[in-house]
Design a protein around this motif. Sequence first.
Motif: not given
Length: 640
Positions: A490, A505, A399-404, A374-377, A511, A299, A516, A502
Amino acid sequence: MPGLSLPFEERYWPFFKYREACKRSRQDPEAFWGEEAGKLEWFKKWDRVLEWEPPYARWFKGGELNASYLCVDQHLTGWRRSKVAIYWEGEPGDTRLLSYSLLYREVNRVASVLKKLGVEKGDRVALYLPMVPELPIFMLACARIGAIHTVIFSGFSAQSLADRMNDTGAKVLVTADGGFRRGKAIPLKEIADKAVDLARTVEKVVVMKRTQQPVSMKPGRDFWLDDLLKTAETLVVPEHVEATHPLFILYTSGTTGKPKGIMHSTGGYMVFNHSVYQWAFDIKEDSVYWCTADVGWVTGHSSIVYAPLAYGAALVMYEGAPDYPEVDRWWEIVEKYGVTIFYTSPTAIRMFMKFGEQWLKKHDLTTLKVLGSVGEPINPEAWLWYYHNVGNQRCPIIDTWWQTETGSLMIAPAAGLDMPPLKPGSATFPLPGIDADVVDEQGQPARPEERGYLVIKKPWPGMLMGIYGDPQRYQTAYWDRFKGMFFTGDYAVKDREGYFWILGRSDEVIKVAGHRLGTAEIEDAVISHHAVAESAVVGKPDPIKGEVVIIFAILKADRVPTTALKGELAEHIRTAIGPLATPEQVYFVSKLPKTRSGKIMRRVLKAIAMGVAVGDLSTLEDAASVDEVKKAYEELKKEV
Ligand code: PRX
């Protein structure tokens, strides 16, 4: 009724920018992304938008660009040269302001320092720094000369730092004498010294002064940044790197004990970030963008450094703890710098909910336009609190869902195109060009409201290039679960209107406050303690942090379970991984509940940790019989 078979967005939305973009991206993805890439300045145009040889995607092959040029140099030709690039605030209250022209000067000088230390294109440079302007400056300086940075979160232990440096084969480490956190000076150099002793490839260590605490310097290996800057040149021509040249490697936890070195390309990553930050946040050159994450996480890479700077926006960077010296520190910063886009984690929101609204009322937050999560629900209660109290019902919650692995935002309301009707707790819809879906065990699209796995069906420019040095793991972790689809790990559901929710996991990743951690990584640390024979780690739901770490350990036959030993074990994990892995609870048990095939029954452990009954046994994912699970639960309950 006509139209009812259309996806939700096509039926109800009065606007059509988002719809149009999605349609174009579906019809001709390469033309779509080629057009997006054309919004950046390239030294040489690409030959092909996408070369897709599953599981490897090479974006904009043949093209040449430079991320530091895009984030800094391109702003120097017009009025942006004298506008603020970085508003920095140290925890003790000291501040620094860098205009784009000053940032340019610093990035060049630091790039010159790296070159003089022998860093060349393709070399890996480890950055273990507190949240100070030098962190983005070093990242951009690496990018300038084509070196690959690997930022290691400054809360990680010496062992974690050493493991990451060894895995990347880092040549140079950049660190600081320390950093401030909650009024204390963290001894970063001391930790770095221990790590360098274990690192096989690190030749030189650059040390910047932050806390002024005394540190030991090893002659010939350690150099003060201030000294190196004295002879630095002020112009280093940015290297024209290929689009597929790695920009950085960033480690993240997976389902084995060893963190994965996620590798991102220069071209795809920059194009993708440039597009999605406009779509989701409507970022512009006059935005004052504050992402509260640490640069040590993805992030921070995208939302603090590369995306805001590529737009010529001003970024806010804060060094310390959110509630120090008072719990309104963040709101004071929003007011002071006139933050327009504020991006944080659900854990932080829940923490501020606990402190109460009165702290917000002390500050003028009217500059805020957009709020991100971001980062978790995010639970609906926290969403609504954020919306009412921070945004005063004026600002959408993005609310943004994404990952490394995804490099940037994937599922989020496209506020910069057309704002969809929001639902608290849902990240809404995939951004244009993102073919996300929810599938069942067999990889077939799940029915509406049916829980399934979140997958991405087509490559996107921000997609990881691979796992550094481990192509096999790249294949198995992401591509073997469902044929032809990227497996995110996820759980998710789509509701009847196509909104994505979402659910967390589906694998052994937990988380903690949005960070993570792999249960296997913590288990390895637990069993490395001399008193422990076996261990299992689970995440327990927590009202503030989302999840906390719970440890079950079987001691060696000659060891006696004591409270002191619990404390010792917790400390051992802190030293092995870092404070973020500190367990909330340690249980000593005589055996761990396992299926006949030897798999740990995690749901039994979770139920015990939560103090609840083992629950619905109709779907036994762990392949144990109902009786076995019940028996294991009853036996273990007696023990803890
Ligand atoms: O489980 C999802 C959760 O964070 C995971 C990715 O973690 P990391 O690579 O550390 O990146 C975090 C920041 C981009 C995902 O697999 N996650 C991230 N964003 C959300 C989320 N879960 C629910 N809602 C989100 N908005």
